[in-house]
Scaffold this motif. Structure first.
Motif, PDB file in Angstrom:
ATOM      1  N   THR A   3       1.008  -0.616   0.492  1.00  0.00           N
ATOM      2  CA  THR A   3       0.043  -0.264   0.623  1.00  0.00           C
ATOM      3  C   THR A   3       0.771   0.908  -0.400  1.00  0.00           C
ATOM      4  O   THR A   3       2.233   1.143   0.175  1.00  0.00           O
ATOM      5  CB  THR A   3      -1.297   0.100   0.953  1.00  0.00           C
ATOM      6  OG1 THR A   3       0.098   0.326   2.456  1.00  0.00           O
ATOM      7  CG2 THR A   3      -2.035  -1.528   1.616  1.00  0.00           C
TER       8      THR A   3
ATOM      9  N   ALA B 146      -6.198   8.101  -4.832  1.00  0.00           N
ATOM     10  CA  ALA B 146      -7.026   6.738  -3.583  1.00  0.00           C
ATOM     11  C   ALA B 146      -7.493   7.945  -2.547  1.00  0.00           C
ATOM     12  O   ALA B 146      -8.615   6.917  -1.964  1.00  0.00           O
ATOM     13  CB  ALA B 146      -4.961   6.184  -2.874  1.00  0.00           C
TER      14      ALA B 146
ATOM     15  N   SER C 104     -10.853   8.665  -4.882  1.00  0.00           N
ATOM     16  CA  SER C 104     -11.436   6.666  -4.537  1.00  0.00           C
ATOM     17  C   SER C 104     -12.369   6.002  -3.376  1.00  0.00           C
ATOM     18  O   SER C 104     -12.234   6.208  -2.177  1.00  0.00           O
ATOM     19  CB  SER C 104     -10.089   5.663  -5.183  1.00  0.00           C
ATOM     20  OG  SER C 104     -10.668   4.758  -5.199  1.00  0.00           O
ATOM     21  N   ASP C 105     -12.831   5.396  -3.982  1.00  0.00           N
ATOM     22  CA  ASP C 105     -13.219   4.551  -3.038  1.00  0.00           C
ATOM     23  C   ASP C 105     -12.620   3.085  -2.516  1.00  0.00           C
ATOM     24  O   ASP C 105     -13.517   2.118  -2.141  1.00  0.00           O
ATOM     25  CB  ASP C 105     -15.678   4.016  -2.701  1.00  0.00           C
ATOM     26  CG  ASP C 105     -15.331   4.251  -4.269  1.00  0.00           C
ATOM     27  OD1 ASP C 105     -15.011   3.895  -5.362  1.00  0.00           O
ATOM     28  OD2 ASP C 105     -16.842   3.623  -4.764  1.00  0.00           O
ATOM     29  N   VAL C 106     -11.856   3.194  -3.598  1.00  0.00           N
ATOM     30  CA  VAL C 106     -11.279   1.565  -4.011  1.00  0.00           C
ATOM     31  C   VAL C 106     -10.217   1.871  -3.066  1.00  0.00           C
ATOM     32  O   VAL C 106      -9.718   2.511  -3.542  1.00  0.00           O
ATOM     33  CB  VAL C 106     -10.893   1.773  -5.232  1.00  0.00           C
ATOM     34  CG1 VAL C 106     -10.248   0.120  -5.630  1.00  0.00           C
ATOM     35  CG2 VAL C 106     -12.723   1.106  -5.982  1.00  0.00           C
ATOM     36  N   GLU C 107      -9.052   0.740  -3.036  1.00  0.00           N
ATOM     37  CA  GLU C 107      -8.334   0.337  -1.873  1.00  0.00           C
ATOM     38  C   GLU C 107      -7.735   0.257  -2.912  1.00  0.00           C
ATOM     39  O   GLU C 107      -7.520  -0.363  -3.623  1.00  0.00           O
ATOM     40  CB  GLU C 107      -8.062  -0.611  -0.697  1.00  0.00           C
ATOM     41  CG  GLU C 107      -7.329  -0.604   0.361  1.00  0.00           C
ATOM     42  CD  GLU C 107      -7.267  -2.051   1.060  1.00  0.00           C
ATOM     43  OE1 GLU C 107      -6.323  -2.292   0.998  1.00  0.00           O
ATOM     44  OE2 GLU C 107      -8.213  -2.267   0.986  1.00  0.00           O
ATOM     45  N   PHE C 108      -5.986   1.160  -2.903  1.00  0.00           N
ATOM     46  CA  PHE C 108      -4.799   1.230  -3.916  1.00  0.00           C
ATOM     47  C   PHE C 108      -4.012  -0.046  -3.085  1.00  0.00           C
ATOM     48  O   PHE C 108      -3.661   0.146  -2.178  1.00  0.00           O
ATOM     49  CB  PHE C 108      -4.213   2.362  -4.197  1.00  0.00           C
ATOM     50  CG  PHE C 108      -5.180   3.691  -4.952  1.00  0.00           C
ATOM     51  CD1 PHE C 108      -7.011   3.168  -5.190  1.00  0.00           C
ATOM     52  CD2 PHE C 108      -4.585   3.895  -5.926  1.00  0.00           C
ATOM     53  CE1 PHE C 108      -6.957   3.700  -6.263  1.00  0.00           C
ATOM     54  CE2 PHE C 108      -5.377   4.828  -6.333  1.00  0.00           C
ATOM     55  CZ  PHE C 108      -6.358   4.961  -6.855  1.00  0.00           C
TER      56      PHE C 108
ATOM     57  N   THR D 288      -5.149  -5.139  -7.745  1.00  0.00           N
ATOM     58  CA  THR D 288      -6.217  -4.914  -8.378  1.00  0.00           C
ATOM     59  C   THR D 288      -7.227  -4.826  -9.096  1.00  0.00           C
ATOM     60  O   THR D 288      -6.749  -4.281  -9.076  1.00  0.00           O
ATOM     61  CB  THR D 288      -7.278  -5.098  -6.561  1.00  0.00           C
ATOM     62  OG1 THR D 288      -7.508  -3.814  -6.682  1.00  0.00           O
ATOM     63  CG2 THR D 288      -6.645  -5.558  -5.435  1.00  0.00           C
TER      64      THR D 288
ATOM     65  N   ASP E 232     -10.288  -3.724  -9.817  1.00  0.00           N
ATOM     66  CA  ASP E 232     -11.001  -2.680  -8.835  1.00  0.00           C
ATOM     67  C   ASP E 232     -10.045  -1.522  -8.817  1.00  0.00           C
ATOM     68  O   ASP E 232     -11.123  -0.550  -9.576  1.00  0.00           O
ATOM     69  CB  ASP E 232     -11.524  -3.423  -7.629  1.00  0.00           C
ATOM     70  CG  ASP E 232     -12.460  -3.579  -7.358  1.00  0.00           C
ATOM     71  OD1 ASP E 232     -13.208  -4.420  -8.415  1.00  0.00           O
ATOM     72  OD2 ASP E 232     -12.946  -4.209  -6.474  1.00  0.00           O
ATOM     73  N   ALA E 233      -8.969  -1.338  -7.838  1.00  0.00           N
ATOM     74  CA  ALA E 233      -7.881  -0.002  -8.599  1.00  0.00           C
ATOM     75  C   ALA E 233      -7.778  -0.159  -9.728  1.00  0.00           C
ATOM     76  O   ALA E 233      -7.654   1.241 -10.303  1.00  0.00           O
ATOM     77  CB  ALA E 233      -7.004  -0.763  -7.697  1.00  0.00           C
TER      78      ALA E 233
ATOM     79  N   ASP F 207      -9.474  -1.157 -13.121  1.00  0.00           N
ATOM     80  CA  ASP F 207     -10.656   0.006 -13.071  1.00  0.00           C
ATOM     81  C   ASP F 207     -10.559   1.387 -12.808  1.00  0.00           C
ATOM     82  O   ASP F 207     -11.004   2.655 -13.455  1.00  0.00           O
ATOM     83  CB  ASP F 207     -11.857  -1.039 -12.880  1.00  0.00           C
ATOM     84  CG  ASP F 207     -13.117   0.318 -13.682  1.00  0.00           C
ATOM     85  OD1 ASP F 207     -13.165  -0.399 -15.125  1.00  0.00           O
ATOM     86  OD2 ASP F 207     -13.913  -0.142 -13.093  1.00  0.00           O
ATOM     87  N   TRP F 208     -10.741   1.473 -11.875  1.00  0.00           N
ATOM     88  CA  TRP F 208     -11.457   3.109 -10.955  1.00  0.00           C
ATOM     89  C   TRP F 208      -9.707   3.604 -12.136  1.00  0.00           C
ATOM     90  O   TRP F 208     -10.099   5.191 -12.437  1.00  0.00           O
ATOM     91  CB  TRP F 208     -10.613   2.947 -10.081  1.00  0.00           C
ATOM     92  CG  TRP F 208     -11.078   4.214  -9.032  1.00  0.00           C
ATOM     93  CD1 TRP F 208     -12.767   4.787  -8.528  1.00  0.00           C
ATOM     94  CD2 TRP F 208     -10.619   5.465  -8.721  1.00  0.00           C
ATOM     95  NE1 TRP F 208     -12.400   5.645  -8.411  1.00  0.00           N
ATOM     96  CE2 TRP F 208     -11.602   6.303  -8.554  1.00  0.00           C
ATOM     97  CE3 TRP F 208      -8.760   5.903  -9.449  1.00  0.00           C
ATOM     98  CZ2 TRP F 208     -11.164   7.474  -8.331  1.00  0.00           C
ATOM     99  CZ3 TRP F 208      -8.405   7.504  -9.029  1.00  0.00           C
ATOM    100  CH2 TRP F 208      -9.531   7.838  -8.151  1.00  0.00           C
TER     101      TRP F 208
END
Length: 189
Positions: A61, A84, A87-91, A142, A144-145, A147-148
């Motif tokens: 992280t 980060a 975002s609502d996504v964890e990087f 990930t 999700d990250a 994509d974000w």
């Protein structure tokens, strides 16, 4: 007439009777504890965390105090921190800064795996050309990250550079609205 039960028939009969065949209880594997950067692994030619080495399966992280994160270029680090926070996504990351020795090791492995330098260069750059060595690239862990960042990273200057590496992102100075078109691979640049 005698009845003979095979193991399959016995399990079926027990299931029909409301019983279940129970396998012997297996002990749980020991908890390995929190994942961390391995100081050295036997297959890494002596590379350590000081080279930016991150063990397979380990995710970093932005808060990790390891060279792969702390040696990132300040502009990339600011962009990642800002993204980060928005975002609502964890990087998390599988790689960041790398030493020239580490990058050379990865390149040599790619040549062995792909069978030629030409094919290897589509996936791994030589140390002088690698943005990882300059601290200007991260590999995101990930989907999700990834994509974000692809959808919302441009205002932060964060862009996917190569179409064949959905995990690889770099800071692109001056980008504020839209990332430049992706290159097919690292040989196209």
């Amino acid at each position: 007439m005698s009845l003979r039960f095979t193991p399959v028939l016995l399990i079926a009969a027990l299931s029909l009777a409301g019983c279940a065949a129970v396998a012997p209880e297996q002990p749980s594997p020991p908890d390995p504890g929190p994942l961390s950067v391995a100081p050295q692994a036997p297959d890494t030619a002596g590379l350590t965390a000081d080279d930016g080495y991150v063990a397979p399966g380990v995710w970093l992280t932005l808060n990790d105090d390891v060279p792969a994160i702390t040696n990132l270029d300040p502009d990339l680090r600011r962009a990642l921190d800002a993204a980060a926070a928005a975002s609502d996504v964890e990087f998390s990351f599988t790689s960041g800064w790398r030493s020239g020795d580490y990058q050379q090791h990865l390149y040599d492995e790619a040549v062995a795996n792909y069978g030629s330098e030409e094919e290897a260069r589509k996936w791994v750059m030589l140390p002088d050309d690698s943005q990882h060595v300059h601290g200007k690239a991260v590999d995101v862990a990930t989907a999700d990250a990834m994509d974000w960042i692809n959808r919302f990273g441009a205002p932060f200057g964060l862009c996917q550079i190569y179409a064949n590496e959905s995990w690889h992102f770099e800071f692109v100075p001056g980008v504020t609205e839209q990332c430049p078109p992706m290159l097919l691979d690292s040989t196209a640049g």
